[in-house]
Write an enzyme that holds these catalytic residues in place. Structure first.
Site, mmCIF file in Angstrom:
data_model
loop_
_atom_site.group_PDB
_atom_site.id
_atom_site.type_symbol
_atom_site.label_atom_id
_atom_site.label_comp_id
_atom_site.label_asym_id
_atom_site.label_seq_id
_atom_site.Cartn_x
_atom_site.Cartn_y
_atom_site.Cartn_z
ATOM 1 N N THR A 10 2.913 -1.197 8.761
ATOM 2 C CA THR A 10 3.413 -2.103 9.802
ATOM 3 C C THR A 10 3.666 -3.523 9.311
ATOM 4 O OG1 THR A 10 1.145 -2.694 10.336
ATOM 5 C CG2 THR A 10 2.130 -0.867 11.605
ATOM 6 N N ILE A 41 1.202 -5.494 9.442
ATOM 7 C CA ILE A 41 0.170 -6.225 10.192
ATOM 8 C C ILE A 41 -1.117 -6.377 9.374
ATOM 9 C CG2 ILE A 41 -1.318 -6.175 12.235
ATOM 10 C CD1 ILE A 41 0.975 -4.679 13.685
ATOM 11 N N ASP A 60 0.868 -1.173 0.000
ATOM 12 C CA ASP A 60 0.000 0.000 0.000
ATOM 13 C C ASP A 60 0.908 1.227 0.000
ATOM 14 O OD1 ASP A 60 0.865 0.390 2.611
ATOM 15 O OD2 ASP A 60 -1.123 0.351 3.515
ATOM 16 N N HIS A 61 0.326 2.396 0.213
ATOM 17 C CA HIS A 61 1.124 3.627 0.194
ATOM 18 C C HIS A 61 2.183 3.635 1.295
ATOM 19 C CE1 HIS A 61 -2.447 3.957 2.677
ATOM 20 N NE2 HIS A 61 -1.827 4.862 3.417
ATOM 21 N N ARG A 90 8.287 -32.627 12.505
ATOM 22 C CA ARG A 90 7.240 -32.244 13.472
ATOM 23 C C ARG A 90 6.560 -30.941 13.073
ATOM 24 N NH1 ARG A 90 12.026 -30.548 15.463
ATOM 25 N NH2 ARG A 90 12.160 -28.610 16.651
ATOM 26 N N HIS A 91 7.289 -30.104 12.351
ATOM 27 C CA HIS A 91 6.692 -28.825 11.933
ATOM 28 C C HIS A 91 5.640 -29.044 10.854
ATOM 29 C CE1 HIS A 91 9.599 -26.879 14.419
ATOM 30 N NE2 HIS A 91 10.603 -27.458 13.777
ATOM 31 N N CYS A 139 3.247 -2.911 4.012
ATOM 32 C CA CYS A 139 2.386 -1.780 4.375
ATOM 33 C C CYS A 139 3.092 -1.014 5.482
ATOM 34 C CB CYS A 139 0.975 -2.236 4.743
ATOM 35 S SG CYS A 139 0.814 -3.267 6.211
ATOM 36 N N HIS A 183 10.004 -23.313 10.467
ATOM 37 C CA HIS A 183 8.989 -23.919 11.336
ATOM 38 C C HIS A 183 7.564 -23.770 10.811
ATOM 39 C CE1 HIS A 183 11.556 -23.912 15.280
ATOM 40 N NE2 HIS A 183 12.208 -24.427 14.254
HETATM 41 C C1 RB5 Z 1 -2.086 2.825 6.370
HETATM 42 O O1 RB5 Z 1 -2.159 4.065 6.988
HETATM 43 C C2 RB5 Z 1 -1.719 1.753 7.385
HETATM 44 O O2 RB5 Z 1 -2.807 1.516 8.221
HETATM 45 C C3 RB5 Z 1 -1.288 0.497 6.675
HETATM 46 O O3 RB5 Z 1 -0.181 0.774 5.890
HETATM 47 C C4 RB5 Z 1 -0.870 -0.668 7.561
HETATM 48 O O4 RB5 Z 1 0.081 -0.270 8.495
HETATM 49 C C5 RB5 Z 1 -1.954 -1.470 8.129
HETATM 50 O O5 RB5 Z 1 -1.731 -2.457 8.812
#
Ligand code: RB5
Length: 144
Positions: A67, A69, A8-9, A132-133, A65, A98
């Site tokens: 993070t 996450i 993403d950005h 095992r993994h 992205c 693993h």
């Molecule tokens: C975008 O602002 C941000 O939320 C995205 O890049 C990311 O970190 C989401 O998990």
């Protein structure tokens, strides 16, 4: 090795630099975008990479992205995807050894580029240990 990659950005700049690393490593890649730092929604990109991996159009996916996450949460909704949000080379190694992770998600905002470059190299060069993994990964698969 065939790589599907997107950001993403928040991950755009890192993704652009990682394309050069993929070239250096001799990988072929499909860049699914995004194409600028204009704001976009990360799930739209996560699904493109995840579907390329489950369709065996790519050996691994890479998603960046802010993070890592959100990309991991979204990619893991696609059956057959084991996306790992990785912030260190050691975790990259373990995600492969693993967990047999098939998608690597990275932070463009909180992890420096040299670390992300090392993470990518370790992730792509490390084999799944099986044994095992494999039993444990099979149990994850049975949850789908
Ligand atoms: C975008 O602002 C941000 O939320 C995205 O890049 C990311 O970190 C989401 O998990």
């Amino acid at each position: 090795m065939r790589i599907a990659i997107a950001s993403d950005h928040g991950g755009f700049e890192t993704k652009q630099k990682l394309l050069l690393v993929l070239d250096e490593l001799g990988c072929t890649y499909h860049d699914f975008g995004c194409d600028s730092e204009e704001s976009v929604d990360y799930p739209d990109y996560a699904v493109l990479v995840a579907e390329a991996v489950v369709a065996d159009e790519a050996d691994f996916g890479v998603l960046v992205c802010g993070t890592g996450i959100g990309m991991a949460i979204a990619a893991n909704k696609v059956h057959g995807i084991r996306a790992a949000n990785v912030t260190s080379p050691d975790f990259a190694r373990l995600a492969r050894q693993h967990n047999n992770a098939n998608v690597l998600t990275l932070s463009g905002r909180f992890v420096d580029f040299d670390t992300n470059r090392q993470i990518l190299e370790v992730f792509l060069k490390t084999e799944f240990e099986g044994g095992r993994h494999k039993r444990r990964v099979d149990k994850i698969r049975s949850l789908e």
